[in-house]
Scaffold this motif. Structure first.
Motif, PDB file in Angstrom:
ATOM      1  N   THR A   6      64.783  11.885  20.929  1.00 22.17           N
ATOM      2  CA  THR A   6      65.483  13.584  21.290  1.00 22.17           C
ATOM      3  C   THR A   6      64.142  14.154  19.662  1.00 22.17           C
ATOM      4  O   THR A   6      63.844  13.105  18.793  1.00 22.17           O
ATOM      5  CB  THR A   6      66.123  13.284  19.748  1.00 22.17           C
TER       6      THR A   6
ATOM      7  N   LYS B  62      65.040   3.416  25.593  1.00 23.07           N
ATOM      8  CA  LYS B  62      64.972   4.153  25.146  1.00 23.07           C
ATOM      9  C   LYS B  62      64.435   5.767  25.178  1.00 23.07           C
ATOM     10  O   LYS B  62      64.915   5.759  26.198  1.00 23.07           O
ATOM     11  CB  LYS B  62      62.768   4.134  25.432  1.00 23.07           C
ATOM     12  N   GLY B  63      65.140   6.554  24.034  1.00 25.87           N
ATOM     13  CA  GLY B  63      65.127   7.595  24.416  1.00 25.87           C
ATOM     14  C   GLY B  63      64.756   8.320  23.532  1.00 25.87           C
ATOM     15  O   GLY B  63      64.144   8.037  22.264  1.00 25.87           O
TER      16      GLY B  63
ATOM     17  N   ASP C 138      66.881  21.057  20.151  1.00 29.56           N
ATOM     18  CA  ASP C 138      66.512  19.552  20.337  1.00 29.56           C
ATOM     19  C   ASP C 138      65.889  19.498  21.747  1.00 29.56           C
ATOM     20  O   ASP C 138      66.942  20.140  22.429  1.00 29.56           O
ATOM     21  CB  ASP C 138      68.125  18.827  20.082  1.00 29.56           C
TER      22      ASP C 138
ATOM     23  N   SER D  33      63.508  11.222  17.238  1.00 33.93           N
ATOM     24  CA  SER D  33      64.246   9.701  16.835  1.00 33.93           C
ATOM     25  C   SER D  33      64.070   9.399  17.878  1.00 33.93           C
ATOM     26  O   SER D  33      64.027   9.846  19.048  1.00 33.93           O
ATOM     27  CB  SER D  33      64.929  10.816  16.267  1.00 33.93           C
ATOM     28  N   PHE D  34      63.583   7.943  18.295  1.00 31.50           N
ATOM     29  CA  PHE D  34      63.634   7.682  18.910  1.00 31.50           C
ATOM     30  C   PHE D  34      64.686   5.972  19.388  1.00 31.50           C
ATOM     31  O   PHE D  34      65.650   5.781  17.621  1.00 31.50           O
ATOM     32  CB  PHE D  34      62.570   6.134  18.647  1.00 31.50           C
ATOM     33  N   ASP D  35      65.280   6.504  19.965  1.00 28.52           N
ATOM     34  CA  ASP D  35      67.246   6.310  20.056  1.00 28.52           C
ATOM     35  C   ASP D  35      66.831   4.933  21.122  1.00 28.52           C
ATOM     36  O   ASP D  35      66.561   4.743  22.076  1.00 28.52           O
ATOM     37  CB  ASP D  35      68.495   6.858  20.957  1.00 28.52           C
ATOM     38  N   ASN D  36      66.585   3.865  20.407  1.00 36.60           N
ATOM     39  CA  ASN D  36      66.742   2.340  21.504  1.00 36.60           C
ATOM     40  C   ASN D  36      67.517   1.366  21.462  1.00 36.60           C
ATOM     41  O   ASN D  36      68.019   1.181  21.098  1.00 36.60           O
ATOM     42  CB  ASN D  36      65.516   1.809  20.480  1.00 36.60           C
ATOM     43  N   GLY D  37      67.427   0.909  22.297  1.00 34.41           N
ATOM     44  CA  GLY D  37      68.959   0.050  23.535  1.00 34.41           C
ATOM     45  C   GLY D  37      68.189  -1.503  22.916  1.00 34.41           C
ATOM     46  O   GLY D  37      67.208  -2.463  23.978  1.00 34.41           O
TER      47      GLY D  37
ATOM     48  N   MET E  76      65.541  16.868  24.041  1.00 34.86           N
ATOM     49  CA  MET E  76      65.812  15.089  24.825  1.00 34.86           C
ATOM     50  C   MET E  76      65.575  14.841  25.936  1.00 34.86           C
ATOM     51  O   MET E  76      65.752  15.089  26.781  1.00 34.86           O
ATOM     52  CB  MET E  76      67.578  15.084  24.437  1.00 34.86           C
TER      53      MET E  76
END
Length: 149
Positions: A68, A65-66, A136, A41-45, A138
């Motif tokens: 998990t 960007k992050g 996870d 999962s990409f956590d994009n701002g 991260m």
């Protein structure tokens, strides 16, 4: 020079390694035994704004960007990689960080230095099931990406 991999491939050709060394010791990247599934999962701002010049249409810019990686595995006591992950279930703060890398089938390696390892299950399940290890990985800062030659 090896021939670059093309076409489709089975997911099991992805491998995950964790630094199994004690803190302060030389790095010891080892595979994590008995991993079964993973999801990414990409956590994009994304910043958005609505300038007059765009006549009501939104403008956007990806600003952060992050990543998990959620992994399900079986708990394999005695495997250095599996033990390194499971041992993090009982710690907090910086003690829950490990260097981790994801090796793709084409040889690309993504290194997550000081990744936060969020252990979610180390053995709970049905009485007749094999004990799970669920966690996870991260990202904790920008990863190092080494593309295959």
């Amino acid at each position: 020079m090896s021939t670059p991999i093309t076409g489709v491939y089975p997911c099991y050709e992805n491998q995950f390694q964790v630094d199994a060394a004690e803190s302060g010791a030389e790095k010891n990247m080892v595979n994590i035994a008995d991993c079964e599934t993973f999801s990414v999962s990409f956590d994009n701002g994304v910043e958005e704004w609505h300038p007059f010049t765009e006549e009501g249409w939104v403008r956007r810019l990806l600003t952060s960007k992050g990543v998990t990686i959620s992994v399900t595995a079986k708990r394999n006591v005695g495997d250095a990689g599996n033990d390194a992950v499971a041992s993090l279930a009982w710690v907090n703060g910086r003690s829950a960080e490990k260097n981790v890398q994801w090796t793709f089938p084409d040889g690309t390696v993504v290194k997550f230095n000081g990744a936060v390892i969020n252990v979610k299950n180390i053995g709970a399940g049905d009485s007749t099931a094999v004990a799970p290890l669920e966690f996870d990985i991260m990202s904790n800062g920008k990863p190092e990406i080494s593309t295959a030659a």
